[in-house]
Design a protein around this motif. Sequence first.
Motif, short mmCIF file in Angstrom:
data_model
loop_
_atom_site.label_atom_id
_atom_site.label_comp_id
_atom_site.label_asym_id
_atom_site.label_seq_id
_atom_site.Cartn_x
_atom_site.Cartn_y
_atom_site.Cartn_z
N TRP A 189 0.83 -1.20 0.00
CA TRP A 189 0.00 0.00 0.00
C TRP A 189 0.86 1.26 0.00
O TRP A 189 0.61 2.21 -0.74
N ASN A 190 1.88 1.30 0.84
CA ASN A 190 2.75 2.48 0.94
C ASN A 190 3.50 2.73 -0.37
O ASN A 190 3.77 3.89 -0.71
N GLU A 191 3.85 1.65 -1.08
CA GLU A 191 4.53 1.82 -2.37
C GLU A 191 3.58 2.38 -3.43
O GLU A 191 3.97 3.23 -4.23
N GLU A 192 2.33 1.91 -3.40
CA GLU A 192 1.36 2.33 -4.41
C GLU A 192 0.69 3.66 -4.06
O GLU A 192 0.15 4.33 -4.95
N HIS A 193 0.70 4.02 -2.76
CA HIS A 193 0.04 5.27 -2.33
C HIS A 193 1.00 6.06 -1.44
O HIS A 193 0.80 6.15 -0.21
N PRO A 194 2.04 6.64 -2.01
CA PRO A 194 3.03 7.38 -1.20
C PRO A 194 2.42 8.57 -0.46
O PRO A 194 2.96 9.01 0.56
N GLU A 195 1.30 9.08 -0.97
CA GLU A 195 0.66 10.23 -0.32
C GLU A 195 -0.24 9.82 0.84
O GLU A 195 -0.75 10.67 1.57
N MET A 196 -0.45 8.51 1.02
CA MET A 196 -1.33 8.01 2.09
C MET A 196 -0.63 6.91 2.88
O MET A 196 -1.22 5.89 3.22
N LYS A 197 0.64 7.09 3.18
CA LYS A 197 1.40 6.07 3.89
C LYS A 197 0.85 5.85 5.29
O LYS A 197 0.31 6.75 5.92
N THR A 198 1.03 4.62 5.77
CA THR A 198 0.58 4.28 7.12
C THR A 198 1.53 3.22 7.69
O THR A 198 2.54 2.89 7.07
N SER A 199 1.22 2.69 8.84
CA SER A 199 2.03 1.66 9.48
C SER A 199 1.12 0.63 10.12
O SER A 199 -0.09 0.85 10.27
N TYR A 200 1.71 -0.49 10.51
CA TYR A 200 0.93 -1.57 11.14
C TYR A 200 0.26 -1.07 12.42
O TYR A 200 -0.92 -1.32 12.67
N GLN A 201 1.03 -0.33 13.23
CA GLN A 201 0.47 0.17 14.49
C GLN A 201 -0.69 1.13 14.25
O GLN A 201 -1.71 1.06 14.94
N ARG A 202 -0.55 2.02 13.25
CA ARG A 202 -1.61 2.97 12.97
C ARG A 202 -2.88 2.27 12.49
O ARG A 202 -4.00 2.67 12.83
N VAL A 203 -2.72 1.24 11.67
CA VAL A 203 -3.88 0.50 11.17
C VAL A 203 -4.60 -0.19 12.32
O VAL A 203 -5.83 -0.17 12.41
N MET A 204 -3.83 -0.83 13.23
CA MET A 204 -4.45 -1.50 14.37
C MET A 204 -5.16 -0.51 15.28
O MET A 204 -6.24 -0.78 15.79
N GLU A 205 -4.54 0.67 15.48
CA GLU A 205 -5.19 1.70 16.29
C GLU A 205 -6.47 2.21 15.62
O GLU A 205 -7.47 2.45 16.29
N ALA A 206 -6.43 2.34 14.29
CA ALA A 206 -7.61 2.80 13.57
C ALA A 206 -8.73 1.77 13.64
O ALA A 206 -9.91 2.13 13.79
N ARG A 207 -8.39 0.49 13.53
CA ARG A 207 -9.40 -0.56 13.65
C ARG A 207 -10.08 -0.51 15.01
O ARG A 207 -11.31 -0.59 15.11
N LYS A 208 -9.27 -0.37 16.05
CA LYS A 208 -9.83 -0.34 17.40
C LYS A 208 -10.69 0.91 17.60
O LYS A 208 -11.79 0.83 18.16
N ALA A 209 -10.19 2.05 17.12
CA ALA A 209 -10.93 3.31 17.29
C ALA A 209 -12.25 3.25 16.54
O ALA A 209 -13.29 3.70 17.04
N TYR A 210 -12.25 2.69 15.34
CA TYR A 210 -13.49 2.61 14.55
C TYR A 210 -14.47 1.64 15.17
O TYR A 210 -15.68 1.87 15.17
N GLN A 211 -13.96 0.54 15.72
CA GLN A 211 -14.85 -0.44 16.35
C GLN A 211 -15.52 0.14 17.59
O GLN A 211 -16.68 -0.13 17.86
N GLU A 212 -14.77 0.94 18.37
CA GLU A 212 -15.29 1.46 19.63
C GLU A 212 -16.08 2.76 19.46
O GLU A 212 -17.04 3.01 20.19
N GLN A 213 -15.66 3.62 18.50
CA GLN A 213 -16.23 4.96 18.43
C GLN A 213 -16.82 5.30 17.06
O GLN A 213 -17.38 6.38 16.90
N GLY A 214 -16.68 4.40 16.09
CA GLY A 214 -17.18 4.70 14.76
C GLY A 214 -16.37 5.78 14.08
O GLY A 214 -15.16 5.90 14.29
#
Length: 321
Positions: free
Chosen positions: A129-154
Amino acid sequence: MRGMTMDDYISLKEFVSLTGIPRRTVFDWIKKQKINFRYVHSIKGYGRGKQIQIHISELQRVGKPSSNPHPQGQVSPPPAPVFFDEEVEMVVYSSAPEWARRKADKYLKILKESAGLKGDELKEWIMQWNEEHPEMKTSYQRVMEARKAYQEQGIAGLLARYGKRAGESSVKGEWFEYFKRAYLREGAPSLKSCWLRTLGYAKSLEPSFDTKDFPSPMAFLRRLKREIPEQAIYLARYGREAWNRKYGVYIERDYSNIVCGEVWVSDHAQVDVAVVDPRTDKVHFPWVTAWRDFKSGKWLGWLFHIEAPNSDHVFQSFYYA
């Protein structure tokens, strides 16, 4: 593999794999009775669990061929899941400033594309993803935090929040007091439900009130955490027993100077299994009295008995130890 008929069901995992629809979306459909499903007892483990199965006709409804549930070739792209299908999500998202929505848009797309991936598979996907979308880079930790935040708070959990107005709050006092009474209740009601109840309360006070001017769920939560200690919030929502396990005072023990066999400990416990006493034909829940080595944790001796614990049981189990 045998052909399938319209009377067949497939597992939730198989349905997600075939359609590409995120598990969260499917669970929302199940909760709202928008999909044909059933529960069956799991044959794994101890047989206490239930497995969700989806009717094969749902593959047709979402655009997948039911006659071939295991296609070997490429399939058409799955339909996009609906992220804003609730009033609360719409209000939260539309009332947020554009700079905050940009972060939510980024991670909504990432969560959709990476749905179902975890561990090494997710890490490899993120690198691609980071190679194909250099303007929207992320990391494993950020994705896991986003999953948790979306599950708990939408949506509210994904909106960008920068501390430009630290210490200030857009939450009115009367709104906050109502929200606090709803949120600080044992049973831990969700942030969304308490916020929605408070929104209804605000409308009842002022019928012409514009919902776009209403603070986000996180605004209420931030003020709550500023004014009430974390331990007090946890105690109110989860009860004293849970609070004691998480925050209760304890003393750390130093085992380094203890030798195995030097210290033994003992206790009683009632067994959660009913037995019949052959002498009286009465049903009892027996007790066990046991001795254990303090350093190694090895069980040294134990005694099962129907009667309530007494000194005879202690001496007998000690003799066995």
